[in-house]
Design a protein around this motif. Structure first.
Motif, PDB file in Angstrom:
ATOM      1  N   GLN A   1       0.836  -1.189   0.000  1.00  0.00           N
ATOM      2  CA  GLN A   1       0.000   0.000   0.000  1.00  0.00           C
ATOM      3  C   GLN A   1       0.876   1.246   0.000  1.00  0.00           C
ATOM      4  OE1 GLN A   1      -3.209  -0.272  -0.223  1.00  0.00           O
ATOM      5  NE2 GLN A   1      -3.960   1.803   0.168  1.00  0.00           N
ATOM      6  N   VAL A   2       0.520   2.212  -0.789  1.00  0.00           N
ATOM      7  CA  VAL A   2       1.261   3.467  -0.838  1.00  0.00           C
ATOM      8  C   VAL A   2       0.272   4.606  -0.656  1.00  0.00           C
ATOM      9  CG1 VAL A   2       1.107   3.598  -3.360  1.00  0.00           C
ATOM     10  CG2 VAL A   2       2.882   4.865  -2.151  1.00  0.00           C
ATOM     11  N   GLN A   3       0.663   5.590   0.089  1.00  0.00           N
ATOM     12  CA  GLN A   3      -0.157   6.789   0.280  1.00  0.00           C
ATOM     13  C   GLN A   3       0.513   7.958  -0.415  1.00  0.00           C
ATOM     14  OE1 GLN A   3      -0.595   6.881   4.605  1.00  0.00           O
ATOM     15  NE2 GLN A   3      -2.620   5.933   4.408  1.00  0.00           N
ATOM     16  N   LEU A   4      -0.293   8.777  -1.055  1.00  0.00           N
ATOM     17  CA  LEU A   4       0.213   9.879  -1.865  1.00  0.00           C
ATOM     18  C   LEU A   4      -0.347  11.202  -1.359  1.00  0.00           C
ATOM     19  CD1 LEU A   4      -0.452   8.185  -5.333  1.00  0.00           C
ATOM     20  CD2 LEU A   4       1.693   8.203  -4.044  1.00  0.00           C
ATOM     21  N   VAL A   5       0.523  12.190  -1.268  1.00  0.00           N
ATOM     22  CA  VAL A   5       0.099  13.515  -0.820  1.00  0.00           C
ATOM     23  C   VAL A   5       0.670  14.560  -1.768  1.00  0.00           C
ATOM     24  CG1 VAL A   5       0.135  15.204   1.037  1.00  0.00           C
ATOM     25  CG2 VAL A   5       0.044  12.758   1.587  1.00  0.00           C
ATOM     26  N   GLU A   6      -0.238  15.265  -2.452  1.00  0.00           N
ATOM     27  CA  GLU A   6       0.189  16.309  -3.383  1.00  0.00           C
ATOM     28  C   GLU A   6       0.329  17.645  -2.661  1.00  0.00           C
ATOM     29  OE1 GLU A   6      -2.945  13.830  -5.750  1.00  0.00           O
ATOM     30  OE2 GLU A   6      -2.684  14.624  -3.726  1.00  0.00           O
ATOM     31  N   SER A   7       1.172  18.495  -3.222  1.00  0.00           N
ATOM     32  CA  SER A   7       1.323  19.857  -2.732  1.00  0.00           C
ATOM     33  C   SER A   7       1.836  20.729  -3.873  1.00  0.00           C
ATOM     34  CB  SER A   7       2.289  19.911  -1.547  1.00  0.00           C
ATOM     35  OG  SER A   7       3.575  19.459  -1.939  1.00  0.00           O
ATOM     36  N   GLY A   8       1.800  22.037  -3.648  1.00  0.00           N
ATOM     37  CA  GLY A   8       2.368  22.965  -4.621  1.00  0.00           C
ATOM     38  C   GLY A   8       1.370  23.689  -5.496  1.00  0.00           C
ATOM     39  N   GLY A   9       0.092  23.351  -5.356  1.00  0.00           N
ATOM     40  CA  GLY A   9      -0.903  24.054  -6.147  1.00  0.00           C
ATOM     41  C   GLY A   9      -1.078  25.491  -5.675  1.00  0.00           C
ATOM     42  N   GLY A  10      -1.833  26.254  -6.446  1.00  0.00           N
ATOM     43  CA  GLY A  10      -2.087  27.634  -6.069  1.00  0.00           C
ATOM     44  C   GLY A  10      -2.666  28.429  -7.208  1.00  0.00           C
ATOM     45  N   LEU A  11      -2.655  29.739  -7.025  1.00  0.00           N
ATOM     46  CA  LEU A  11      -3.169  30.671  -8.025  1.00  0.00           C
ATOM     47  C   LEU A  11      -1.999  31.329  -8.738  1.00  0.00           C
ATOM     48  CD1 LEU A  11      -5.485  32.366  -9.290  1.00  0.00           C
ATOM     49  CD2 LEU A  11      -5.231  33.914  -7.328  1.00  0.00           C
ATOM     50  N   VAL A  12      -2.048  31.327 -10.052  1.00  0.00           N
ATOM     51  CA  VAL A  12      -0.959  31.911 -10.841  1.00  0.00           C
ATOM     52  C   VAL A  12      -1.562  32.585 -12.065  1.00  0.00           C
ATOM     53  CG1 VAL A  12      -0.568  29.779 -12.146  1.00  0.00           C
ATOM     54  CG2 VAL A  12       1.305  31.423 -11.861  1.00  0.00           C
ATOM     55  N   GLY A  35       1.529   8.665 -12.426  1.00  0.00           N
ATOM     56  CA  GLY A  35       0.863   9.533 -13.389  1.00  0.00           C
ATOM     57  C   GLY A  35       0.313  10.771 -12.717  1.00  0.00           C
ATOM     58  N   TRP A  36       0.156  11.797 -13.501  1.00  0.00           N
ATOM     59  CA  TRP A  36      -0.572  12.998 -13.081  1.00  0.00           C
ATOM     60  C   TRP A  36      -1.844  13.073 -13.916  1.00  0.00           C
ATOM     61  CZ3 TRP A  36       0.447  15.951  -8.955  1.00  0.00           C
ATOM     62  CH2 TRP A  36       1.752  15.963  -8.433  1.00  0.00           C
ATOM     63  N   PHE A  37      -2.926  13.326 -13.245  1.00  0.00           N
ATOM     64  CA  PHE A  37      -4.221  13.529 -13.885  1.00  0.00           C
ATOM     65  C   PHE A  37      -4.781  14.860 -13.389  1.00  0.00           C
ATOM     66  CE2 PHE A  37      -5.240   9.384 -15.832  1.00  0.00           C
ATOM     67  CZ  PHE A  37      -4.215   8.619 -15.304  1.00  0.00           C
ATOM     68  N   ALA A  98      -0.541   6.248  -8.485  1.00  0.00           N
ATOM     69  CA  ALA A  98       0.468   5.194  -8.547  1.00  0.00           C
ATOM     70  C   ALA A  98      -0.160   3.917  -9.078  1.00  0.00           C
ATOM     71  CB  ALA A  98       1.069   4.949  -7.168  1.00  0.00           C
ATOM     72  N   ARG A  99       0.597   3.253  -9.901  1.00  0.00           N
ATOM     73  CA  ARG A  99       0.134   2.005 -10.495  1.00  0.00           C
ATOM     74  C   ARG A  99       1.056   0.880 -10.054  1.00  0.00           C
ATOM     75  NH1 ARG A  99       0.338  -0.142 -16.638  1.00  0.00           N
ATOM     76  NH2 ARG A  99      -1.410  -1.583 -16.475  1.00  0.00           N
ATOM     77  N   ASN A 100       0.475  -0.260  -9.673  1.00  0.00           N
ATOM     78  CA  ASN A 100       1.262  -1.414  -9.240  1.00  0.00           C
ATOM     79  C   ASN A 100       1.902  -2.093 -10.452  1.00  0.00           C
ATOM     80  OD1 ASN A 100       0.496  -0.955  -6.580  1.00  0.00           O
ATOM     81  ND2 ASN A 100      -1.199  -2.402  -6.660  1.00  0.00           N
ATOM     82  N   SER A 101       2.768  -1.361 -11.109  1.00  0.00           N
ATOM     83  CA  SER A 101       3.426  -1.837 -12.314  1.00  0.00           C
ATOM     84  C   SER A 101       4.598  -0.919 -12.601  1.00  0.00           C
ATOM     85  CB  SER A 101       2.447  -1.812 -13.493  1.00  0.00           C
ATOM     86  OG  SER A 101       3.113  -2.072 -14.714  1.00  0.00           O
ATOM     87  N   TYR A 111      -4.730   2.763 -12.485  1.00  0.00           N
ATOM     88  CA  TYR A 111      -3.974   3.200 -11.306  1.00  0.00           C
ATOM     89  C   TYR A 111      -4.650   2.738 -10.022  1.00  0.00           C
ATOM     90  CZ  TYR A 111      -1.036   5.822 -14.428  1.00  0.00           C
ATOM     91  OH  TYR A 111      -0.140   6.158 -15.422  1.00  0.00           O
ATOM     92  N   ASP A 112      -3.827   2.367  -9.078  1.00  0.00           N
ATOM     93  CA  ASP A 112      -4.326   1.719  -7.873  1.00  0.00           C
ATOM     94  C   ASP A 112      -4.395   2.637  -6.655  1.00  0.00           C
ATOM     95  OD1 ASP A 112      -2.282  -0.493  -9.366  1.00  0.00           O
ATOM     96  OD2 ASP A 112      -4.315  -1.180  -8.913  1.00  0.00           O
ATOM     97  N   HIS A 113      -3.609   3.696  -6.673  1.00  0.00           N
ATOM     98  CA  HIS A 113      -3.549   4.573  -5.509  1.00  0.00           C
ATOM     99  C   HIS A 113      -3.605   6.021  -5.979  1.00  0.00           C
ATOM    100  CE1 HIS A 113      -2.153   0.935  -3.473  1.00  0.00           C
ATOM    101  NE2 HIS A 113      -1.264   0.814  -4.458  1.00  0.00           N
TER     102      HIS A 113
END
Length: 124
Positions: A1-12, A35-37, A98-101, A111-113
């Motif tokens: 199992q993997v946990q993902l946490v994004e950051s860095g978004g904002g208004l530009v 991947g990024w979606f 994240a994909r288990n591959s 993608y699994d996670h």
């Protein structure tokens, strides 16, 4: 199992840049293709870019090719998305997945996670 946490978004402003990060838990980050979606308001989630477990293979959606760059630091368990020349149509919630591959896919169902997403807003 993997946990993902994004950051860095904002208004530009249009023409500006942002760098998104996706921090992954666990010790086997290099075994996951990433991947990024993104999902714009009232639209379905769309593929942006994918990369293999090693980072040696990447594939970009035509809409971001030449403006966005994906990279990964497997030692830091982190995925990045450098976004340049941003346009108002890039406004969306951006998700890493994240994909288990070792190989990426352009299909979200592969993608699994998933992370929780980070908002990117580009003003005109």
């Amino acid at each position: 199992q993997v946990q993902l946490v994004e950051s860095g978004g904002g208004l530009v402003q249009a023409g500006g840049s942002l760098r998104l990060s996706c921090a992954a838990s666990g010790r086997t980050f290099s075994r996951y293709a990433m991947g990024w979606f993104r999902q714009a308001p009232e639209k379905g989630r769309e593929f942006v870019v994918g990369t293999s477990g090693s980072g040696g293979n990447t594939y970009y959606a035509d809409s971001v090719k030449g403006r966005f760059t994906i990279s990964r630091d497997n030692a830091k368990n982190t995925l990045y998305l450098q976004m340049n020349s941003l346009k108002p149509e890039d406004t969306a919630i951006y998700y890493c997945a994240a994909r288990n591959s070792f190989t990426y896919s352009i299909n979200e169902v592969a993608y699994d996670h998933w992370g929780q997403g980070t908002q990117v807003t580009v003003s005109s």
